[in-house]
Design an enzyme around this catalytic site. Structure first.
Site, mmCIF file in Angstrom:
data_model
loop_
_atom_site.group_PDB
_atom_site.id
_atom_site.type_symbol
_atom_site.label_atom_id
_atom_site.label_comp_id
_atom_site.label_asym_id
_atom_site.label_seq_id
_atom_site.Cartn_x
_atom_site.Cartn_y
_atom_site.Cartn_z
ATOM 1 N N HIS A 270 39.571 75.075 -60.401
ATOM 2 C CA HIS A 270 39.483 73.788 -59.706
ATOM 3 C C HIS A 270 40.875 73.352 -59.303
ATOM 4 C CE1 HIS A 270 38.510 69.626 -58.785
ATOM 5 N NE2 HIS A 270 37.286 70.082 -58.629
ATOM 6 N N ASP A 327 29.993 73.613 -60.641
ATOM 7 C CA ASP A 327 29.000 74.484 -60.005
ATOM 8 C C ASP A 327 28.562 75.647 -60.896
ATOM 9 O OD1 ASP A 327 28.890 73.067 -57.607
ATOM 10 O OD2 ASP A 327 30.678 74.055 -56.831
#
Ligand code: CMC
Length: 391
Positions: A270, A327
């Site tokens: 991320h 996700d």
């Protein structure tokens, strides 16, 4: 004019001040309007969180009832939009359909709509929240060759979505409260994430004073990419491929580390979270809970856990601070709820919608100048035109 610095990917460039979402990537903290994501995911309803993001505070009971009513009673989509929808091929990706139809909404609901006195934006906000889930379920129904289901106003937001997705005219459909509460949690966890790619897109488009439908349609397109919201579909496809390939997790870890390969571990890493993604933590637990409650035994959950365990022990991932993101486990829950893989990113879009709306409104109210980044030119210096027969 002046001195231009390049920050590719805007890794270190702030584009705005914002009072909506607080994110601390080192500590793994995420707050919406000051409220920790953990508390909201546990206790709130999705539309309540939508209200919080858009208007800045949790609604009172009366405010919430009015807001819910105003959203619910707008969930029908203009039948002429169906004609546009009918023109899409049966295997059209739902994100392409969604982005097109949301763009089309600007023509169906232009600002000169004299029926609604007062603030038109308020009406548009409710329409977007109400109609996007309806359009999403059209995509699924079409893929199945089934008739669409019209919304039912007595159902809550998540239950109504599930009804439109799964009810068949030939049998009774009861919404499973476990399924609707899991969906509620997932939507809340996706509801805003400050200046990510799709939100920045919504703000940039909005800064030209384009209408809210056009801005959000652009945000949907940005979300579609596999490095952003599209990752949730890619994660499941990757986990399935690993399963088909005999479940050899180490082989895929090695591929992800190989700089000669373009393969990345989808659902890992991320831009901002460098220790853990607080949403992933909640979703991992929810995946275990939901699968147990529904009695689903999904072998890809074991593969996902094996992959996570192996990556978190691996120097490559540890040194680059790559952890599972939102996700990584969300697709496993969506699958257990019966949502097909090509709809995962649409689910993300439904969740992110209140965030996009809140950010668009904040931008508009701030009076911020049109977004217009500069560049450093690297092309040729001055040349002179040469006639075509002399080139
Ligand atoms: N697998 C293997 N290597 C990775 C991965 C990954 N998933 N993610 C980052 N890296 C490596 C990357 O190769 C680079 O290595 P090096 O320093 O040797 O060149 C280093 O880690 C830093 O990566 P980056 O691409 O410079 O980082 P970024 O902040 O630009 O990208 C990211 C963030 C999320 C796009 C990236 O981690 C990625 O591609 N992840 C996989 C896709 C994904 O799961 N996306 C969903 C993000 S969360 C939800 C959302 O935003 O929608």
């Amino acid at each position: 004019t002046g001195y231009i610095t390049i920050d590719e990917g805007f890794k270190n460039t702030g584009s705005t001040t914002s009072g909506i979402t607080y994110l601390d990537g080192e500590e793994g903290i995420l707050h919406y309007r000051g409220y920790p994501i953990e508390e909201l995911a546990e206790k709130a309803e999705f539309l309540e969180v939508a209200y919080l993001l858009i208007y800045g505070e949790l609604p009172t009971k009366e405010q919430y009832e009015v807001f819910k009513h105003e959203v619910t009673t707008r969930s029908l989509v203009n039948e002429d939009m169906r004609k546009i929808f009918d023109g899409f091929p049966v295997n059209a990706h739902p994100m392409g359909v969604m982005s097109s139809l949301v763009g089309a909404m600007s023509s169906f609901y232009p600002d000169n709509d004299k029926k609604h006195k007062g603030d038109f934006t308020e009406v548009h906000i409710r329409r977007l929240l109400a109609k996007i889930p309806t359009i999403a379920t059209w995509c699924y129904k079409k893929s199945q060759g089934h008739p669409i289901n019209y919304p039912k106003n007595h159902l809550d937001y998540c239950s109504n979505f599930l009804h439109m997705m799964f009810a068949l005219p030939v049998e009774n459909y009861e919404v499973d409260p476990i399924v609707s509460s899991a969906l509620n949690k997932l939507l809340i966890l996706h509801a805003d994430h400050e200046q990510n790619c799709s939100t920045s897109t919504v703000r940039l488009v909005g800064s030209s004073k384009a209408n809210i439908y056009a801005s959000i349609s652009a945000g949907i397109s940005a979300l579609w990419g596999p490095l952003h919201g599209g990752a949730n579909q890619e994660v499941i496809e990757m986990l399935e491929a690993i399963k088909e390939d005999g479940g050899d997790v180490a082989k895929y870890i090695a591929m992800a580390k190989d700089k000669n390969s373009t393969f990345r571990l989808m659902g890992f890493g991320h831009r901002v979270y460098k220790n853990f993604d607080p949403r992933a933590k909640i979703i991992k637990k929810a995946a275990d809970d939901v699968l147990a409650k529904l009695g689903v035994n999904d072998p890809v959950l074991e593969i996902a856990k094996g992959l996570e365990e192996a990556a978190l022990k691996d120097e490559y991932f540890v040194s680059r601070k790559l952890y599972p993101n939102v996700d990584f486990y969300s697709g496993i829950i969506y699958r257990a709820l019966g949502i097909p893989t090509n709809m995962f990113t649409v689910m993300f879009a439904i969740g992110r919608l209140p965030g996009w709306i809140a950010q668009w409104l904040e931008l508009r109210k701030s009076g911020q100048a049109i977004g217009r980044p500069r560049q450093i030119y690297t092309g040729p210096t001055k040349k002179h035109y040469v006639d075509i027969d002399q080139r």
